[in-house]
Design a protein around this motif. Structure first.
Motif, PDB file in Angstrom:
ATOM      1  N   GLY A 182       7.939  -2.144 -14.423  1.00  0.00           N
ATOM      2  CA  GLY A 182       7.165  -1.156 -13.670  1.00  0.00           C
ATOM      3  C   GLY A 182       6.086  -1.872 -12.865  1.00  0.00           C
ATOM      4  N   VAL A 183       5.078  -1.127 -12.484  1.00  0.00           N
ATOM      5  CA  VAL A 183       4.061  -1.676 -11.576  1.00  0.00           C
ATOM      6  C   VAL A 183       3.294  -2.843 -12.204  1.00  0.00           C
ATOM      7  N   ILE A 184       2.864  -2.665 -13.452  1.00  0.00           N
ATOM      8  CA  ILE A 184       2.082  -3.739 -14.086  1.00  0.00           C
ATOM      9  C   ILE A 184       2.953  -4.971 -14.302  1.00  0.00           C
ATOM     10  N   GLY A 185       4.163  -4.761 -14.803  1.00  0.00           N
ATOM     11  CA  GLY A 185       5.067  -5.888 -15.066  1.00  0.00           C
ATOM     12  C   GLY A 185       5.305  -6.709 -13.814  1.00  0.00           C
ATOM     13  N   LEU A 186       5.514  -6.034 -12.675  1.00  0.00           N
ATOM     14  CA  LEU A 186       5.835  -6.765 -11.442  1.00  0.00           C
ATOM     15  C   LEU A 186       4.596  -7.405 -10.823  1.00  0.00           C
ATOM     16  N   GLU A 187       3.458  -6.709 -10.884  1.00  0.00           N
ATOM     17  CA  GLU A 187       2.238  -7.298 -10.288  1.00  0.00           C
ATOM     18  C   GLU A 187       1.781  -8.510 -11.106  1.00  0.00           C
ATOM     19  N   LEU A 188       1.636  -8.326 -12.411  1.00  0.00           N
ATOM     20  CA  LEU A 188       1.152  -9.462 -13.212  1.00  0.00           C
ATOM     21  C   LEU A 188       2.234 -10.524 -13.349  1.00  0.00           C
ATOM     22  N   GLY A 189       3.500 -10.100 -13.384  1.00  0.00           N
ATOM     23  CA  GLY A 189       4.601 -11.073 -13.382  1.00  0.00           C
ATOM     24  C   GLY A 189       4.529 -11.945 -12.143  1.00  0.00           C
ATOM     25  N   SER A 190       4.193 -11.334 -10.986  1.00  0.00           N
ATOM     26  CA  SER A 190       4.069 -12.104  -9.739  1.00  0.00           C
ATOM     27  C   SER A 190       2.938 -13.120  -9.839  1.00  0.00           C
ATOM     28  N   VAL A 191       1.803 -12.688 -10.396  1.00  0.00           N
ATOM     29  CA  VAL A 191       0.664 -13.609 -10.523  1.00  0.00           C
ATOM     30  C   VAL A 191       1.106 -14.876 -11.253  1.00  0.00           C
ATOM     31  N   LEU A 346       1.387  14.152  -1.229  1.00  0.00           N
ATOM     32  CA  LEU A 346       0.934  13.147  -0.267  1.00  0.00           C
ATOM     33  C   LEU A 346       0.004  12.100  -0.888  1.00  0.00           C
ATOM     34  N   ILE A 347       0.135  11.910  -2.189  1.00  0.00           N
ATOM     35  CA  ILE A 347      -0.619  10.821  -2.816  1.00  0.00           C
ATOM     36  C   ILE A 347       0.249   9.566  -2.728  1.00  0.00           C
ATOM     37  N   PRO A 348      -0.174   8.581  -1.933  1.00  0.00           N
ATOM     38  CA  PRO A 348       0.688   7.404  -1.751  1.00  0.00           C
ATOM     39  C   PRO A 348       0.737   6.523  -3.001  1.00  0.00           C
ATOM     40  N   GLY A 349       1.835   5.810  -3.143  1.00  0.00           N
ATOM     41  CA  GLY A 349       1.965   4.838  -4.233  1.00  0.00           C
ATOM     42  C   GLY A 349       2.142   3.453  -3.637  1.00  0.00           C
ATOM     43  N   VAL A 350       1.505   2.466  -4.260  1.00  0.00           N
ATOM     44  CA  VAL A 350       1.565   1.092  -3.724  1.00  0.00           C
ATOM     45  C   VAL A 350       1.804   0.106  -4.862  1.00  0.00           C
ATOM     46  N   VAL A 351       2.638  -0.887  -4.600  1.00  0.00           N
ATOM     47  CA  VAL A 351       2.818  -1.988  -5.551  1.00  0.00           C
ATOM     48  C   VAL A 351       2.401  -3.260  -4.821  1.00  0.00           C
ATOM     49  N   TYR A 352       1.436  -3.994  -5.402  1.00  0.00           N
ATOM     50  CA  TYR A 352       0.818  -5.120  -4.678  1.00  0.00           C
ATOM     51  C   TYR A 352       1.504  -6.446  -4.958  1.00  0.00           C
ATOM     52  N   THR A 353       2.829  -6.427  -4.944  1.00  0.00           N
ATOM     53  CA  THR A 353       3.588  -7.668  -5.038  1.00  0.00           C
ATOM     54  C   THR A 353       3.628  -8.264  -3.629  1.00  0.00           C
ATOM     55  N   TRP A 354       4.397  -9.342  -3.429  1.00  0.00           N
ATOM     56  CA  TRP A 354       4.651  -9.810  -2.068  1.00  0.00           C
ATOM     57  C   TRP A 354       6.139  -9.988  -1.914  1.00  0.00           C
ATOM     58  N   PRO A 355       6.837  -9.250  -1.067  1.00  0.00           N
ATOM     59  CA  PRO A 355       6.274  -8.228  -0.201  1.00  0.00           C
ATOM     60  C   PRO A 355       5.726  -7.052  -1.019  1.00  0.00           C
ATOM     61  N   GLU A 356       4.804  -6.320  -0.367  1.00  0.00           N
ATOM     62  CA  GLU A 356       4.252  -5.130  -1.019  1.00  0.00           C
ATOM     63  C   GLU A 356       5.245  -3.965  -0.890  1.00  0.00           C
ATOM     64  N   VAL A 357       5.064  -2.963  -1.746  1.00  0.00           N
ATOM     65  CA  VAL A 357       5.887  -1.754  -1.655  1.00  0.00           C
ATOM     66  C   VAL A 357       4.933  -0.579  -1.507  1.00  0.00           C
ATOM     67  N   SER A 358       5.276   0.388  -0.645  1.00  0.00           N
ATOM     68  CA  SER A 358       4.437   1.580  -0.573  1.00  0.00           C
ATOM     69  C   SER A 358       5.293   2.780  -0.217  1.00  0.00           C
ATOM     70  N   ALA A 359       4.807   3.940  -0.591  1.00  0.00           N
ATOM     71  CA  ALA A 359       5.612   5.145  -0.387  1.00  0.00           C
ATOM     72  C   ALA A 359       4.722   6.374  -0.337  1.00  0.00           C
ATOM     73  N   VAL A 360       5.192   7.376   0.397  1.00  0.00           N
ATOM     74  CA  VAL A 360       4.538   8.689   0.371  1.00  0.00           C
ATOM     75  C   VAL A 360       5.618   9.753   0.565  1.00  0.00           C
ATOM     76  N   GLY A 361       5.409  10.888  -0.069  1.00  0.00           N
ATOM     77  CA  GLY A 361       6.369  11.989   0.076  1.00  0.00           C
ATOM     78  C   GLY A 361       7.573  11.810  -0.819  1.00  0.00           C
ATOM     79  N   LYS A 362       8.688  12.421  -0.379  1.00  0.00           N
ATOM     80  CA  LYS A 362       9.878  12.476  -1.235  1.00  0.00           C
ATOM     81  C   LYS A 362      10.786  11.247  -1.054  1.00  0.00           C
ATOM     82  N   THR A 363      11.497  10.903  -2.122  1.00  0.00           N
ATOM     83  CA  THR A 363      12.542   9.878  -2.024  1.00  0.00           C
ATOM     84  C   THR A 363      13.852  10.575  -1.645  1.00  0.00           C
TER      85      THR A 363
END
Ligand code: FAD
Ligand code: NAI
Length: 467
Positions: A182-191, A346-363
């Motif tokens: 998930g978000v934590i695994g990928l962000e801290l995994g990237s670090v 309309l609450i956006p979601g962001v993952v701060y990996t590189w590349p970053e991921v971001s999204a808003v609205g429906k999938t």
């Protein structure tokens, strides 16, 4: 002491809510059990993780892309204690900023555990055991969340850790097993992967970031594999054992099969967070929880007890700092008699990996499930001059619009700086814009934002210009 509003918890939900209450002329107090204000987000969440993501990104670039840019750098070394110190300084400054804001807005700060005596009286128990009681007309519960740590994973804070401890590691681990992609695994995994740690991620599902756009997840998986991260999808961890110096993680395929074992320097548990209500004394006032242990609230974020509200991670919805902040403002304005509104879509979601991921609205998956007819346009960053100039060609932008009305329904991105680029989509969707509107806006050249215009053009009669 008597207040109009008492806020329990000083995370982004609590402290922002308290500021808005004070702005609206309500006499406000905030209670925080830790010595520093700012909650998970400032102390052990958003801010420290982004500080380490930035530092590790510099190192990764210096060791992987500088030569191609024509910069010869030799003798590069990681000074992890300094990296952690800088991160701690950033946290410190940010938390002090919240202290300043409390003073500026004349909000009384109480340090200690807040708990209900009854609906209008709150007890504060300090670290030394002494107590103090305050009276209030309204209460806002903003106590946030804690990591989920199942008993079989033997969380010991030494070698079997959560994000909180991972942010303090001062000796670079050779290896780390992360449970949860998930978000934590990928962000801290990237670090850690960027700094040279061998990172293995064990994920229950068959993909990373369940719930986010599948194409973005696939693109990011490719990039993270290039970074050196190894993924064990469709696997479940059956046990973790830690010693003083290492951890052993046992896992097996979800569909059955042989168990595997990895011995590692650290096992990071990142399988989600749970609402934090311990010690609040909810039973004293009869506040109800929902089926997932979150404080149950109505559309006005009021609990089943009149005058007691709850916001942020402790209630339903995305566990995000900006969602908590919006709810903090919402509750203050509601208490002051206004009629605020939050569009949760309309609450956006962001993952701060590189590349970053971001999204808003429906999938796409959500639109299909709801039988909403849609069209889609995509544009890859590799077709963009700006991305080639910075050597950040991984990723794409996807625009989803209603098949008949052309209204924007969802925008999903993976690529350079898309954490910031997504705001264009959020703003346009707030104003119910169409894909054609998005495509007709002049975007500065060369910028990453041109990928948004091109994806919108692709969604509008397939008329992207540069592909
Ligand atoms: P919290 O920030 O959890 O604050 C609650 C506060 O209440 C805590 O300080 C706690 O000590 C206090 N408290 C609890 N009980 C009591 C009590 N009885 N008395 C007194 N005080 C009490 N979100 C994003 O949007 N972007 C990110 O980049 C991001 N990165 C993250 C990275 C990590 C590693 C983690 C763990 C989380 C991240 N998050 C991120 C999530 C974000 O931190 C949370 O969604 C956000 O902090 C929730 O805010 P909150 O105000 O609801 O609660
Ligand atoms: P998460 O919900 O994002 O991901 C958890 C992952 O663990 C999922 O992929 C899930 O399938 C997997 N999982 C669950 N149980 C498992 C098991 N037993 N074995 C293997 N895999 C398992 O949770 P995470 O990463 O812990 O983050 C918690 C919250 O913090 C998130 O809800 C997120 O909103 C917030 N956060 C936000 C950030 C951001 O906005 N950039 C950064 C970090 C955290």
């Amino acid at each position: 002491m008597s207040y109009d509003v008492v806020v329990i918890g000083s995370g982004p939900g609590g402290y922002v809510g308290a500021i808005r209450c004070a702005q609206l002329g309500l006499k406000t107090a905030i209670i925080e059990k830790y010595n520093t204000l700012g909650g998970t987000c400032l102390n052990v969440g958003c801010i420290p993780s982004k500080a380490l993501l930035d530092s590790s990104e510099h190192f990764h670039n210096a060791t992987h892309t500088f030569t191609e840019h024509g910069i010869e750098a030799t003798g590069l070394k990681i000074n992890l204690p300094q990296m952690i110190k800088r991160k701690n300084d950033v946290v410190d400054q940010t938390c002090k900023g919240v202290e300043f804001l409390m003073k500026k807005n004349k909000i009384d700060v109480f340090t200690g555990l807040g708990s209900f005596v009854d609906a209008n009286n709150i007890l504060i128990t300090k670290a030394d055991g002494s107590t103090e009681q305050i009276t209030t007309s309204k209460v806002v519960i903003a106590t946030g969340s804690k990591p989920i740590t199942p008993a079989a994973m033997n969380y010991d804070k030494v070698r079997v850790i959560t994000s909180t401890e991972a942010l303090q590691i001062e000796k670079l681990p050779k290896s780390m097993v992360i449970i949860g992609a998930g978000v934590i695994g990928l962000e801290l995994g990237s670090v850690f992967a960027r700094l040279g740690t061998k990172v293995d991620v064990i994920e229950f599902q068959d993909r990373i970031l369940p719930g986010m756009d599948n194409d973005c997840a696939k693109e990011l998986t490719r990039s993270l594999k290039k970074l050196g991260m190894t993924f064990h999808f469709s696997n479940k961890v059956t046990g973790v054992k830690g010693t003083k110096t290492a951890a052993t993680v046992t896992f097996e395929p979800v569909s059955g099969g042989d168990a595997q074992e990895i011995k590692t320097d650290y096992c990071l548990i990142a399988i989600g967070r749970k609402p934090y209500t311990e010690g609040l004394g909810l039973e004293k006032v009869g506040i109800q929880l929902d089926e997932r242990g979150r404080i149950a609230v109505d559309a006005h974020l009021q609990t089943n007890v009149a005058g007691i509200y709850a916001i942020g991670d402790v209630i339903k919805g995305a566990m995000l700092a900006h969602k908590a902040e919006e709810e903090g403002v919402f509750i203050a304005e509601s208490i002051a008699g206004q009629k605020p509104h939050i569009d949760y879509n309309l609450i956006p979601g962001v993952v701060y990996t590189w590349p970053e991921v971001s999204a808003v609205g429906k999938t796409e998956e959500e639109l299909k499930a709801a039988n909403i007819p849609y069209k889609s346009g995509k544009f890859p960053f590799k077709a963009l001059g700006r991305a080639r100039a910075s050597m950040d060609t991984d990723g794409m932008v996807k625009v989803l619009a209603h098949a008949e009305t052309d209204e924007l329904l969802g925008v999903h991105m993976v690529g350079p700086r898309v954490a910031d680029v997504i705001m264009e989509a959020v703003a346009l969707m707030e104003f119910k814009a169409t894909a054609e509107d998005m495509a007709r806006i002049c975007h500065p050249h060369p910028t990453y934002t041109e990928a948004v215009k091109e994806a919108a053009l692709a969604a509008t009669d397939n008329r992207a210009l540069h592909i």
